[in-house]
Write a protein that holds these residues in place. Structure first.
Motif, mmCIF file in Angstrom:
data_model
loop_
_atom_site.group_PDB
_atom_site.id
_atom_site.type_symbol
_atom_site.label_atom_id
_atom_site.label_comp_id
_atom_site.label_asym_id
_atom_site.label_seq_id
_atom_site.Cartn_x
_atom_site.Cartn_y
_atom_site.Cartn_z
ATOM 1 N N PHE A 67 0.862 -1.183 0.000
ATOM 2 C CA PHE A 67 0.000 0.000 0.000
ATOM 3 C C PHE A 67 0.899 1.235 0.000
ATOM 4 O O PHE A 67 2.042 1.184 0.440
ATOM 5 N N HIS A 68 0.356 2.336 -0.470
ATOM 6 C CA HIS A 68 1.026 3.626 -0.306
ATOM 7 C C HIS A 68 0.107 4.538 0.490
ATOM 8 O O HIS A 68 -1.110 4.557 0.260
ATOM 9 N N LEU A 173 -8.925 -1.505 5.536
ATOM 10 C CA LEU A 173 -8.817 -2.922 5.227
ATOM 11 C C LEU A 173 -10.143 -3.638 5.441
ATOM 12 O O LEU A 173 -10.901 -3.317 6.345
ATOM 13 N N THR A 174 -10.384 -4.635 4.627
ATOM 14 C CA THR A 174 -11.474 -5.582 4.843
ATOM 15 C C THR A 174 -10.855 -6.963 5.014
ATOM 16 O O THR A 174 -9.670 -7.165 4.725
ATOM 17 N N ALA A 179 -7.050 -11.166 3.317
ATOM 18 C CA ALA A 179 -6.913 -12.505 2.740
ATOM 19 C C ALA A 179 -6.033 -12.464 1.493
ATOM 20 O O ALA A 179 -5.176 -13.329 1.285
ATOM 21 N N SER A 180 -6.235 -11.455 0.640
ATOM 22 C CA SER A 180 -5.414 -11.304 -0.556
ATOM 23 C C SER A 180 -3.966 -11.006 -0.190
ATOM 24 O O SER A 180 -3.031 -11.494 -0.838
ATOM 25 N N LEU A 181 -3.780 -10.242 0.879
ATOM 26 C CA LEU A 181 -2.435 -9.865 1.312
ATOM 27 C C LEU A 181 -1.633 -11.069 1.786
ATOM 28 O O LEU A 181 -0.418 -11.149 1.577
ATOM 29 N N VAL A 182 -2.317 -12.046 2.423
ATOM 30 C CA VAL A 182 -1.606 -13.195 2.997
ATOM 31 C C VAL A 182 -1.758 -14.470 2.162
ATOM 32 O O VAL A 182 -1.134 -15.485 2.473
ATOM 33 N N GLU A 208 -10.969 -0.251 10.433
ATOM 34 C CA GLU A 208 -9.788 0.160 11.196
ATOM 35 C C GLU A 208 -9.418 -0.927 12.192
ATOM 36 O O GLU A 208 -10.268 -1.435 12.912
ATOM 37 N N TYR A 209 -8.134 -1.285 12.210
ATOM 38 C CA TYR A 209 -7.633 -2.349 13.069
ATOM 39 C C TYR A 209 -6.656 -1.763 14.082
ATOM 40 O O TYR A 209 -5.854 -0.883 13.749
#
Length: 231
Positions: A67-68, A173-174, A179-182, A208-209
């Motif tokens: 991400f940027h 993030l969702t 899931a796509s990231l990992v 938000e996490y």
């Protein structure tokens, strides 16, 4: 209202220096700024918002690379002559405000001013360290470890301390994006995130996490990244 991610300290001087030689542009959420394989016309400096960087596999699935956030410049590989085209898709994950900067002006300003050169070096070393964390996450065999190491990467690279040892990661993030990231299914990712929330390692609401750094480090094992400086 969610707090916007802050510009990395190392990049503030660079953004200030680029403004006089740039053109301001705005992009709505889900707009594609650059296509994979496209030869960019300008360098970009992100003033506000979040950019998702990804490729698409043969099955048509997104595979997120990074991400940027506000204050960052891209595509770095093209700006510093390591590629002749964009290596990924760059998509606005939120509404974004950017500076479009001629490539030669961008590199000239950064490389001719020692202070800006040091700032760029600090930023790229931080980014490199974060990406090594991502590699470590993807190397893990179990879903739980993949997600925990990814959370540490997100905390280190994009987190902002909001209370003692608690870091907010507000990348919109969702569970699908994580899931796509990992490289896991959404169902598996949601299950593991729920477990981490029950263990008070993670809290989340909306997109938000918030990660408890000490609890995450205990779960990972005391030797993992214990000497990394999180700013």
């Amino acid at each position: 209202m969610r707090n916007e991610l802050e510009t990395p300290v190392a990049m503030r001087d660079i953004i200030t220096a680029l403004e006089p030689v740039s053109i301001k542009r705005s992009f709505k959420k889900r707009s594609i700024l650059l296509y994979q394989g496209e030869a960019p016309r300008t360098a970009y400096a992100l003033k506000k918002g979040v950019i998702k960087v990804y490729s698409v596999n043969n099955a048509g699935e997104e595979q997120i690379a990074a991400f940027h956030i506000a204050g960052e410049i891209f595509p770095a590989q093209w700006i510093f002559n390591k590629a002749t085209s964009a290596l990924y898709y760059y998509e606005a994950l939120t509404d974004c405000e950017l500076l479009a900067v001629p490539k030669d002006e961008c590199t000239r300003l950064i490389l001719e001013d020692p202070k800006l050169t040091r700032s760029a070096l600090d930023y790229f070393v931080t980014n490199y360290t974060g990406l090594m964390m991502r590699v470590t996450a993807l190397e893990q065999a179990r879903a739980r470890e993949k997600i925990m190491f990814t959370l540490y990467y997100l905390l280190f690279r994009y987190g902002r301390e909001v209370s003692n040892g608690n870091y907010s990661v507000n990348l919109h993030l969702t569970h699908t994006i994580i899931a796509s990231l990992v490289g896991l299914t959404r169902e598996t990712t949601s299950t593991e995130l729920s477990r981490l929330r029950r263990q008070k390692i993670l809290t989340y609401g909306g997109q938000e996490y918030t990660v408890n750094k000490a609890a995450l480090e205990r779960a990972l094992g005391e030797d993992n990244f214990k000497d990394v400086i999180v700013r």
